[in-house]
Design a protein around this motif. Structure first.
Motif, PDB file in Angstrom:
ATOM      1  N   THR A  96       0.838  -1.199   0.000  1.00  0.00           N
ATOM      2  CA  THR A  96       0.000   0.000   0.000  1.00  0.00           C
ATOM      3  C   THR A  96       0.878   1.256   0.000  1.00  0.00           C
ATOM      4  O   THR A  96       2.026   1.232   0.445  1.00  0.00           O
ATOM      5  CB  THR A  96      -0.901   0.053   1.246  1.00  0.00           C
ATOM      6  N   SER A 141      -2.679  -0.389  -3.386  1.00  0.00           N
ATOM      7  CA  SER A 141      -1.321  -0.779  -3.755  1.00  0.00           C
ATOM      8  C   SER A 141      -0.709   0.289  -4.650  1.00  0.00           C
ATOM      9  O   SER A 141      -1.389   0.852  -5.508  1.00  0.00           O
ATOM     10  CB  SER A 141      -1.339  -2.098  -4.509  1.00  0.00           C
TER      11      SER A 141
ATOM     12  N   GLY B 390       4.142  -7.933  -0.281  1.00  0.00           N
ATOM     13  CA  GLY B 390       3.195  -7.501  -1.306  1.00  0.00           C
ATOM     14  C   GLY B 390       2.720  -8.674  -2.143  1.00  0.00           C
ATOM     15  O   GLY B 390       1.537  -8.802  -2.448  1.00  0.00           O
TER      16      GLY B 390
END
Ligand SMILES: Nc1ncnc2c1ncn2[C@@H]1O[C@H](COP(=O)(O)OP(=O)(O)OP(=O)(O)O)[C@@H](O)[C@H]1O
Ligand SMILES: [Mg+2]
Lengths: 253, 418
Positions: A96, A141, B390
């Motif tokens: 993020t 993101s 991620g």
């Protein structure tokens, strides 16, 4: 006097030379702009300064406030104050904006010091407000699924958070609509400071109406071929680049 | 008081006998393909969990979960240390949430009907028998029809001591239209102690019910861990399960999901952070027995050092399961040249009008992505960690609980910090 000095820089990609003896000095407090045809090496120059591993510097120097940065790893250069707003910002899935910037801001804190979360968010929201970005972006993101203009805005948000000494903005204006251009330019102008030098790479005079540069350079085939006051941009816009290179035509791209 | 099945010595003895009589998996067993079956040697470990020594309060203190939960149970070495019900209305609503052996005594029919009722279809019959012979306690959770528990229920299992063993069990029955989230944390108390953990789950999701189940496996790095998960999904029900795999030397994870009702949905998610010489051996089964059901598997593995992952997944669409949607995706992120990811997707379709896809890919960190982070001043190590997180985030986000996602991120960061 503090400045970012590029001295007779030569850089290759593989065997091919892209930057061919380029010299430039960006003084603290000043804004320089580079214009030049596609493929002339503007993005290459910016990435060489940022330390991209694909490019080899074959000779020349880049001095930040007197210190040669070419031997430094890219992250070290960034922590010392170099910032590059990318022409094509990368998408980073699953990371993020809030976490990404937290890592970047934390990396600049003295050893052992921790980021104060409330203050961090306060600052982040302040900068987002300045750039008229919706707060919901913090949970998204980095650049993933962003529109072209949103990506550019996000680059300037990062610059605002990281407060670099020298910032290179590679075509930050391309992809921005009229309103966004105004907002982003305002964001950049707010960051204009006697302690900060900036290099704007652009194809359009329009950006320079909003962010008025001190000097304009024209880059052709890996070199600065002309420098002048801001009015030079108008001349380039009406005449194009060909007249500058009559004796030495730019390679076709 | 006699506890049927559970402390029934003949039943235990039979299970023990079965464990002894079943052969050890060998190299040639299809269900153990690519696995180093020598890693399965159980002889060094205690046959029964040895009790903890010292002050149990230290485990209670270390059991830090979410800030807001409906309840929290803590075990160490298969011994209940604490049970906190934070939502007092649960009991009034008929929720039964008790240590397994108590529930077995108080609700023998419910227990007998569901306890290990589906065996170990993916190769671990022998270890399931060991579990049946050795299990002492665990979680029993019964959520009656229509009852919704908004906050997650958390269960901690600690394994402490050298060469010790643990046999955690989770039996969950979510009746029609109920809703519940359960999180199991398996943790090694000492990072380098060797240990054995053989766990088993029975998850039943009734018609229209919604279950979120998360298991954080963080046993010590010298643990031999075998985990068998069986999920049964009813009509229009939804079961989401997420395995977070961090610990153990060799971790075998068998997850089977049976879709027995029309319109049921099963999301089988997994994230693994493997490093050193860890081996994560993952076997899955998406078993479509009813028409019009949906299953979606996403396994994400990040591998560093000389770590290895094995994935073997089977989608089976039984003859009556028309209009099935079944998907299976494995993504491996290789952070080192010495890491190795084996993936064996499988499909068997016996019905019509079926949509199925499966695929496994392996890749490395994208250099341009890495440069983007470096160019912001983030060190290479931290940049890699962020990119790995991620990469894993996609599966974690599918659970749809931000507080839990944040907690899992924190636990994973602790592993990266090593
Ligand atoms: N990684 C690379 N691999 C191969 N060629 C490259 C690479 N990077 C740059 N080049 C080449 O170097 C030349 C200069 O490219 P660069 O991107 O610096 O141009 P530019 O001036 O920024 O152009 P534009 O105005 O279109 O953005 C081009 O011919 C380009 O194809
Ligand atoms: Mg460019």
């Amino acid at each position: 006097m503090k400045s970012l000095v590029i001295k007779d820089l030569h850089a290759n990609i593989g065997e091919r030379e892209i930057i061919k003896g380029l010299s430039l000095e960006i003084e603290c407090g000043k804004i320089h702009a580079i214009m030049g045809p596609n493929g002339s090496g503007k993005s290459t120059l910016s990435k060489v300064i940022a330390g991209h591993p694909d490019y080899t510097v074959t000779s020349g120097e880049v001095l930040m406030d007197g210190e040669n940065i070419l031997g430094m790893a890219p992250d070290e250069r960034a922590r010392k104050g170099i910032f590059l707003a990318f022409q094509y910002p990368m998408e980073v899935p699953g990371v993020t904006i809030a976490n990404f910037l937290r890592a970047a801001v934390s990396a600049r804190l003295p050893e052992g010091e921790e980021l104060e979360a409330t203050e961090y968010y306060q600052r982040l929201y302040e900068k987002m407000d300045l750039l008229e970005m919706d707060r919901s972006f913090t949970a998204r993101s980095v650049n993933e699924g962003f529109s072209g203009g949103e990506k550019k805005r996000c680059e300037i948000l990062q610059m605002a958070m990281l407060e670099p000494k020298y910032a290179i903005l590679d075509e930050t204006d391309s992809g921005l609509d009229i309103d966004a251009l105004r907002i982003v330019s305002h964001g950049v102008n707010v960051l204009r400071s006697p302690d900060r030098g900036m290099l704007l790479i652009t194809h359009y005079q329009r950006l320079l109406d909003y962010i008025v540069p001190d000097v304009i350079h024209v880059m052709v085939a890996g070199k600065i071929v002309m420098s002048g006051p801001k009015e030079l941009a108008l001349e380039l816009e009406s005449k194009g680049y060909d007249w500058l290179t009559e004796e030495e035509p730019a390679p076709a791209v | 008081m006699s506890i049927p099945l559970f402390t029934d010595e003949p039943v235990r003895a039979a299970a023990r006998q079965l464990f002894k009589s079943l052969p050890m998996p060998g190299r040639l067993d299809e269900a153990w393909r690519f696995a180093d079956t020598k890693a399965l040697d159980m002889s060094p470990f205690e046959a029964m969990p040895a009790p903890i020594d010292g002050d149990p309060a230290r485990f209670v203190k270390r059991s830090r979960g979410l800030t807001e939960t409906a309840g929290k149970m803590i075990f160490a070495n298969d011994q209940l240390l604490s049970r906190e019900v934070l939502d007092a209305s649960l009991a009034q609503k008929g929720v039964i949430w008790k240590p397994l052996e108590i529930a077995a005594a108080e609700h023998p029919e419910l227990f007998a009907k569901h306890f290990m009722a589906h065996g170990a279809p993916l190769g671990s019959e022998k270890f399931a028998a060991l579990h049946a012979a050795s299990v002492k306690t665990g979680t029993f959770l019964y959520v009656p029809r229509g009852v919704e528990i908004d906050l997650p229920i958390e269960v901690f299992h600690w394994l402490s001591g050298e060469k010790n063993s643990s046999f955690p069990h989770t039996l969950l029955i979510a009746e029609a239209n109920s809703k519940v989230t359960l999180v199991d944390y398996f943790t090694g108390a000492q990072p380098d102690a060797s240990g054995l953990a053989v766990g088993f789950n029975d998850l039943y999701v009734g018609e229209g019910a919604q279950l979120n189940y998360v298991c954080v496996q963080n046993w010590s790095l010298q643990t031999l861990a075998i985990q068998v998960n069986n999920t049964v999904v009813g009509a229009n029900a939804s079961a989401k399960s997420l395995n977070v795999n961090l610990g153990a030397r060799y971790a075998r994870n068998e997850s089977a999901s049976q879709l027995i009702g029309e319109g049921g949905r099963s999301d089988m998610l997994s994230v693994t952070v493997a490093d050193g010489d860890q081996v994560f051996d993952q076997r899955t089964f998406q078993d479509h027995l009813a028409p019009g059901a949906f299953s979606d598997l996403l396994y994400k593995n990040a591998l560093d050092g000389g770590a290895r992952t094995i994935f073997a997944g089977m989608i089976k669409v039984e003859p009556d399961a028309h209009r099935t949607d079944a998907y299976q995706k494995v993504r491996n992120l290789l952070l080192s040249d010495n890491a190795e990811a084996n993936s064996m997707p499988g499909l068997e379709i016996l019905a019509d009008e079926v949509r199925c896809s499966h695929g496994a890919t392996s890749g490395q960190i994208e250099p341009e992505e890495l440069f983007y982070l470096l160019a912001r001043g983030i060190s290479k190590n931290n940049a890699q960690r962020l990119l790995v997180q991620g990469f894993l985030q996609e599966a974690i986000d599918r659970i749809g609980n931000p507080a839990l996602a944040e907690k899992l991120g924190e636990i994973m960061r602790a592993k990266f910090g090593n």
